[in-house]
Scaffold this motif. Structure first.
Motif, short mmCIF file in Angstrom:
data_model
loop_
_atom_site.label_atom_id
_atom_site.label_comp_id
_atom_site.label_asym_id
_atom_site.label_seq_id
_atom_site.Cartn_x
_atom_site.Cartn_y
_atom_site.Cartn_z
N ASP A 86 32.98 -10.98 18.80
CA ASP A 86 32.99 -9.55 18.12
C ASP A 86 32.85 -8.53 19.29
N THR A 87 32.92 -8.85 20.65
CA THR A 87 32.62 -7.89 21.79
C THR A 87 33.93 -7.10 21.58
N ALA A 88 33.66 -5.76 21.70
CA ALA A 88 34.99 -5.01 21.47
C ALA A 88 34.31 -3.24 21.48
N VAL A 89 35.20 -2.50 21.70
CA VAL A 89 35.01 -1.09 21.26
C VAL A 89 35.08 -0.77 19.90
N TYR A 90 34.17 -0.09 19.33
CA TYR A 90 34.30 -0.01 17.89
C TYR A 90 34.23 1.60 17.58
N TYR A 91 35.42 1.97 16.89
CA TYR A 91 35.74 3.35 16.56
C TYR A 91 35.45 3.65 15.14
N CYS A 92 34.86 4.80 14.90
CA CYS A 92 34.66 5.24 13.53
C CYS A 92 36.02 5.99 13.19
N ALA A 93 36.53 6.09 12.08
CA ALA A 93 37.61 6.97 11.59
C ALA A 93 37.32 7.46 10.35
N ARG A 152 38.20 -1.70 15.52
CA ARG A 152 37.74 -2.41 16.71
C ARG A 152 38.87 -2.56 17.79
N GLN A 153 38.85 -2.60 19.07
CA GLN A 153 39.84 -2.82 19.86
C GLN A 153 39.04 -3.57 21.13
N VAL A 154 39.85 -4.83 21.70
CA VAL A 154 39.60 -5.33 22.87
C VAL A 154 40.87 -4.94 23.63
N PRO A 155 40.33 -4.77 25.03
CA PRO A 155 41.55 -4.42 25.84
C PRO A 155 42.61 -5.51 26.00
N GLY A 156 43.88 -5.12 25.78
CA GLY A 156 45.04 -5.54 25.73
C GLY A 156 45.53 -6.06 24.20
N LYS A 157 44.82 -5.64 23.36
CA LYS A 157 44.88 -6.06 21.81
C LYS A 157 45.12 -4.97 21.23
N GLN A 158 45.69 -4.80 20.02
CA GLN A 158 45.63 -3.73 19.10
C GLN A 158 44.58 -3.57 18.34
N ARG A 159 44.35 -2.27 18.10
CA ARG A 159 43.11 -1.69 17.28
C ARG A 159 43.22 -2.37 15.95
N GLU A 160 42.28 -3.21 15.47
CA GLU A 160 42.22 -3.61 14.07
C GLU A 160 41.09 -3.27 13.27
N LEU A 161 41.21 -3.28 11.92
CA LEU A 161 40.24 -2.88 10.76
C LEU A 161 39.20 -3.67 10.66
N VAL A 162 38.05 -3.30 10.78
CA VAL A 162 36.89 -4.00 10.66
C VAL A 162 36.35 -3.95 8.83
N LYS A 174 35.34 8.82 19.71
CA LYS A 174 35.60 8.04 20.92
C LYS A 174 35.34 6.58 21.31
N GLY A 175 34.52 5.93 20.32
CA GLY A 175 34.08 4.46 20.29
C GLY A 175 32.85 4.54 20.84
N THR A 176 32.17 3.35 20.45
CA THR A 176 31.08 2.83 20.88
C THR A 176 31.21 1.13 21.32
N LEU A 177 30.76 0.85 22.52
CA LEU A 177 30.96 -0.60 23.06
C LEU A 177 29.83 -1.53 22.54
N VAL A 178 30.36 -2.57 21.92
CA VAL A 178 29.43 -3.73 21.50
C VAL A 178 29.81 -4.97 22.37
N THR A 179 28.82 -5.56 23.01
CA THR A 179 28.90 -6.67 23.69
C THR A 179 27.99 -7.66 23.26
N VAL A 180 28.67 -8.85 22.93
CA VAL A 180 27.97 -10.00 22.36
C VAL A 180 27.80 -11.07 23.33
N SER A 181 26.80 -11.49 24.00
CA SER A 181 26.51 -12.59 24.84
C SER A 181 26.24 -13.87 24.24
N SER A 182 27.00 -14.90 24.81
CA SER A 182 26.72 -16.27 24.41
C SER A 182 25.31 -16.87 24.81
#
Length: 123
Positions: A89-96, A38-48, A115-123
């Motif tokens: 957990d809000t981020a773009v999630y990428y399959c690899a 997953r990746q959040v804008p401005g941050k590195q992609r990280e393994l989930v 290409k990723g799929t967006l997950v948005t979690v609202s509070s």
């Protein structure tokens, strides 16, 4: 070449669940390890989470107990079941996917990306 297409992202409230799917096509016989990042804008992609061809799994500490990765080698699909979702957990999630085994792929990175799929979690 391997093509990966993700689906299942969307908007969910905190505490809710989502199931991401990833379908692989192309040179699928070359696929060994698979994973979700997953990746959040401005941050590195990280393994989930990642999974070997025989079902061994690896999870990031921040999702342990909330996420399950699974795969079906027969139809070349990998899933990520996410429960008790949090706003962070809000981020773009990428399959690899990788032609290398889980340990090597985790260390040196995956070869193919969706290409990723967006997950948005609202509070």
């Amino acid at each position: 070449q391997v093509q990966l297409v993700e689906s299942g992202g969307g908007l969910v409230q905190a505490g809710g669940s989502l199931r991401l799917s990833c379908a692989a096509s192309g040179r699928i016989s070359s696929i060994n390890a698979m994973g979700w990042y997953r990746q959040v804008p401005g941050k590195q992609r990280e393994l989930v989470a990642s999974i070997s061809s025989v079902g061994s799994t690896n999870y990031a500490d921040f999702v342990k107990g909330r996420v399950t990765i699974s795969r079906n080698n027969a139809n070349n699909t990998v899933w990520l079941q996410m429960n008790d979702l949090k706003p962070e957990d809000t981020a773009v999630y990428y399959c690899a996917a990788s032609s290398r085994n889980l340990a090597i792929a985790t260390m040196f990175g995956m070869d193919y990306w969706g290409k990723g799929t967006l997950v948005t979690v609202s509070s």
